[in-house]
Design an enzyme around this catalytic site. Sequence first.
Site, PDB file in Angstrom:
ATOM      1  N   PHE A   1       0.727  -1.316  -0.566  1.00  0.00           N
ATOM      2  CA  PHE A   1       0.049  -0.294  -0.100  1.00  0.00           C
ATOM      3  C   PHE A   1       1.213   1.134   0.044  1.00  0.00           C
ATOM      4  CE2 PHE A   1      -2.706   3.419   2.026  1.00  0.00           C
ATOM      5  CZ  PHE A   1      -3.798   3.727   1.248  1.00  0.00           C
TER       6      PHE A   1
ATOM      7  N   ASP B   1       9.324   2.257   1.773  1.00  0.00           N
ATOM      8  CA  ASP B   1       7.887   3.056   2.028  1.00  0.00           C
ATOM      9  C   ASP B   1       8.145   3.174   3.751  1.00  0.00           C
ATOM     10  OD1 ASP B   1       5.862   4.201   2.961  1.00  0.00           O
ATOM     11  OD2 ASP B   1       4.451   3.677   1.754  1.00  0.00           O
TER      12      ASP B   1
ATOM     13  N   LYS C   1       3.498   9.767   8.826  1.00  0.00           N
ATOM     14  CA  LYS C   1       2.512   9.732  10.008  1.00  0.00           C
ATOM     15  C   LYS C   1       2.206  10.317  11.159  1.00  0.00           C
ATOM     16  CE  LYS C   1      -0.022   5.358   7.825  1.00  0.00           C
ATOM     17  NZ  LYS C   1      -1.328   5.848   7.629  1.00  0.00           N
TER      18      LYS C   1
HETATM   19  C1  PLP Z   1       3.040   2.012   3.875  1.00  0.00           C
HETATM   20  C2  PLP Z   1       2.288   3.298   3.776  1.00  0.00           C
HETATM   21  N1  PLP Z   1       2.437   4.483   2.711  1.00  0.00           N
HETATM   22  C3  PLP Z   1       1.210   5.332   1.865  1.00  0.00           C
HETATM   23  C4  PLP Z   1       0.418   5.693   2.856  1.00  0.00           C
HETATM   24  C5  PLP Z   1      -0.796   6.952   2.385  1.00  0.00           C
HETATM   25  O1  PLP Z   1       0.107   8.234   3.716  1.00  0.00           O
HETATM   26  P1  PLP Z   1      -1.468   8.757   2.763  1.00  0.00           P
HETATM   27  O2  PLP Z   1      -2.625   8.441   3.733  1.00  0.00           O
HETATM   28  O3  PLP Z   1      -0.531   9.841   4.240  1.00  0.00           O
HETATM   29  O4  PLP Z   1      -1.226   9.412   2.245  1.00  0.00           O
HETATM   30  C6  PLP Z   1       0.413   4.643   3.912  1.00  0.00           C
HETATM   31  C7  PLP Z   1      -1.171   5.023   4.823  1.00  0.00           C
HETATM   32  O5  PLP Z   1      -1.781   4.527   5.677  1.00  0.00           O
HETATM   33  C8  PLP Z   1       0.881   4.008   4.036  1.00  0.00           C
HETATM   34  O6  PLP Z   1       1.105   3.047   4.812  1.00  0.00           O
END
Ligand code: PLP
Length: 406
Positions: A149, A234, A266
Amino acid sequence: MRRCLDGPSVTAHAFAVDPALERCPFMPTYAPPQVLFVRGRGTELWDDTGKRYLDFLCGLGVTSLGHAHPEVTAAVTEQAEVLLHVSNLFASRPAAGVAVTLDRLLGGGGQVFFTNSGAEANECAIKLARRWGGGEHGRWQVISAYGSFHGRTMAALAATGQPTKHEPFQPLPPGFRHVAWGDVDAAAAAVDDTVAAVLIEAVQGEGGVVAAPPGYLRGLRELCDDLSLLLIVDEVQTGLGRTGRWFGYQHDLPEGVRPDIVTLAKALGNGVPVGACWARAEVAAAFRPGDHGTTYGGQPFAAAAAAAVLKVVERDRLPERANAVGTRLLCRLAAVRGIAAVRGRGLLLAAELEEGRDSRIVQAQLLRRGLVVNAVTPTALRLAPPLIVSDEEIDEAVALITEVLA
Ligand SMILES: Cc1ncc(COP(=O)(O)O)c(C=O)c1O
């Protein structure tokens, strides 16, 4: 009676929590909320009836220092009194300080682009990889894993390895190849001379809290070195101590070995929206002025929050704490009847329920008893309490889970 808005009566979203809120014109992208939270402190939350909850979700891995952390509150209050925003056309001290700290934590010799969210941090990483690879006539494709994700914007969604999330939004931007998670050979087989980068999580969070198998990131690092690809990790959900190390990749990459690009968000603002894309300076040098930008990213208010967060995480050694407390939570959960297995790292855990149990029902029952967790898959609960969670709060949460599963 509470009012969401006093404007025209639009019922876009039927709230289970308060009929007065039915007039709130939110798009129906989320299921109707069951609780209206009004206040938080540390691991605790209170709803509009005064009922207390333990927050073992942290707004999905965001409030790692707990709610209303006094140092974050002081930092944003102070900053709000002097300067909220100037635009990235000008310099501001808070962002510069955070960039220096992040670069030091990531090993130095890198550069930072600030964003407002995790998806935007990944957008920056993807654009940087394309720019670095020479674009359409060079290397521009990105390999990512099934189950991953990476966010909801179009490119981050295209990178996300979950076909069901793609279906309603086709056609997505081209340039993404998905391969089996945990399999270096599968990634190697997907490489050709159009591929610029491999984008990977250290723990697939939204994918069910599944840690990278031992050697996976190391193998991808070697693959990227051999074929001159960028390794992008990520760390939006795993970064800044949550897994028991500053960054999730540190569980697998040897000391001194690191990705080329790391994305964060986050926990960086403890609730104030701020994200970051860090890259080795040689890679970041592919960007030219005008290639990328954001109105808000890294503005003084958000950067003040991030500066306070980084100071507290470092001073209070919260990654080590997440490791120790996470082990306690994992052991306690593993002993609960009704839980088949516990997985994850540090304070990013999932409890896989025994066959026949529906995690969404268990999640709702726990919420009614005052514990906030999340059904990360139909059979597993995700637990991500703040890194400052106490032993007593862990015991209280496990007692509630035991009661509900009994
Ligand atoms: C691993 C990862 N990357 C990207 C995101 C996307 O982040 P945002 O919701 O702040 O755009 C998330 C959100 O849960 C995530 O867990």
